[in-house]
Design an enzyme around this catalytic site. Structure first.
Site, PDB file in Angstrom:
ATOM      1  N   GLU A 110      32.655  54.952  56.697  1.00  0.00           N
ATOM      2  CA  GLU A 110      33.725  54.393  57.517  1.00  0.00           C
ATOM      3  C   GLU A 110      33.748  52.867  57.421  1.00  0.00           C
ATOM      4  OE1 GLU A 110      34.302  57.633  61.089  1.00  0.00           O
ATOM      5  OE2 GLU A 110      32.633  56.228  61.263  1.00  0.00           O
ATOM      6  N   GLU A 130      28.877  64.091  59.813  1.00  0.00           N
ATOM      7  CA  GLU A 130      28.841  64.101  61.279  1.00  0.00           C
ATOM      8  C   GLU A 130      28.858  65.504  61.875  1.00  0.00           C
ATOM      9  OE1 GLU A 130      30.208  59.883  60.517  1.00  0.00           O
ATOM     10  OE2 GLU A 130      30.291  61.818  59.522  1.00  0.00           O
TER      11      GLU A 130
END
Length: 259
Positions: A110, A130
């Site tokens: 990210e 995640e």
């Protein structure tokens, strides 16, 4: 020790995430990164930033889960700019290059896609794991389907599988793949090229792109032509715009002053 190392030269700021063993980001590091990038944004002598990781194995694995397990809880206050200092930093109208020197997963990926361009070492690998820790890759869920084909983005988000630099380049996520020993040389070469360009034009490009992301074409065009965006208004009234026209007419290289 400061987990963020910086080097400034020729209008370029190199920011190195240096937090052994894996360059994971905890709250202190995230807030420090926000300070660094806010200073970069506000310093007129700096025109381009490079973000990279220390060492050859890890760019960044994202959030420091060990620190979180020991009480470094996520409380929403990652500092100015959000997680890693880049994702939510307002009015960052200067180019940022990510030089991915190794593993970039979770929040590390990210962080990379918060940059404007991504260079990757040949051995770099990426993932959004995640789901395996019972959470959502929030920024990636917002950004990735807009950067690469929807079905590929969803596959990566829903499976958490790993992919290499070659696949990332194939999907348009990575700009260039570079031998590891040439990665920073190439990042600086590109950064110096950008630093020699017109900073007011770069600012206008970045603001227009952000503004247009969720706008209809004509609405976005109207805001540009009516000078409703601050960076566009500054550019259209600038010495640099006149300099560009004069340099073209005089068949010489323009001298950009950023004003």
């Amino acid at each position: 020790m400061d987990p963020i190392k910086t080097r400034a030269e020729d209008g370029v700021l190199e920011v190195t995430l240096d937090r052994p063993k894996a360059n994971a980001i905890d709250l202190v590091t995230s807030r420090r990164m926000g300070e660094v990038f806010a200073e970069f944004r506000d310093d007129p002598s700096l025109r381009v930033a490079i973000i990279t990781g220390a060492g050859e194995k890890f760019f960044c694995p994202g959030w420091d889960l060990k620190a979180a397990a020991e009480g470094d809880a996520v409380d929403g206050n990652y500092g100015v700019g959000g997680f890693g200092g880049l994702q939510e930093l307002r009015d960052l109208n200067k180019p940022v290059i990510a030089a991915v020197n190794g593993i970039a997963c979770g929040g590390g990926l990210e962080l990379a896609i918060s940059a404007d361009m991504i260079l990757a070492a040949e051995h770099a690998t990426f993932a959004l794991p995640e789901i395996r820790s019972g959470t959502v890759a929030d920024a990636a869920s917002i950004k990735l389907p807009k950067r690469i084909p929807y079905h590929i983005a969803m596959e990566l988000l829903l499976t958490g599988r790993w992919f290499d630099a070659e696949e990332g380049k194939g999907w348009g996520l990575v700009n260039e793949i570079v031998p590891a020993n040439r990665l920073m040389d190439r990042a600086w070469e590109l950064a110096r090229l950008l630093a020699s360009g017109p900073p007011l034009v770069y600012a206008a490009i970045k603001e227009v792109v952000r503004d247009a992301e969720d706008s209809k074409f004509q609405d976005a065009m109207n805001r540009v032509t009516q000078r409703q965006l601050r960076s566009v208004d500054v550019l259209y009234s600038s010495e640099d715009q006149l300099e560009g026209a004069r340099a073209f007419a005089e068949k010489r290289d323009p001298v950009w002053k950023g004003k």
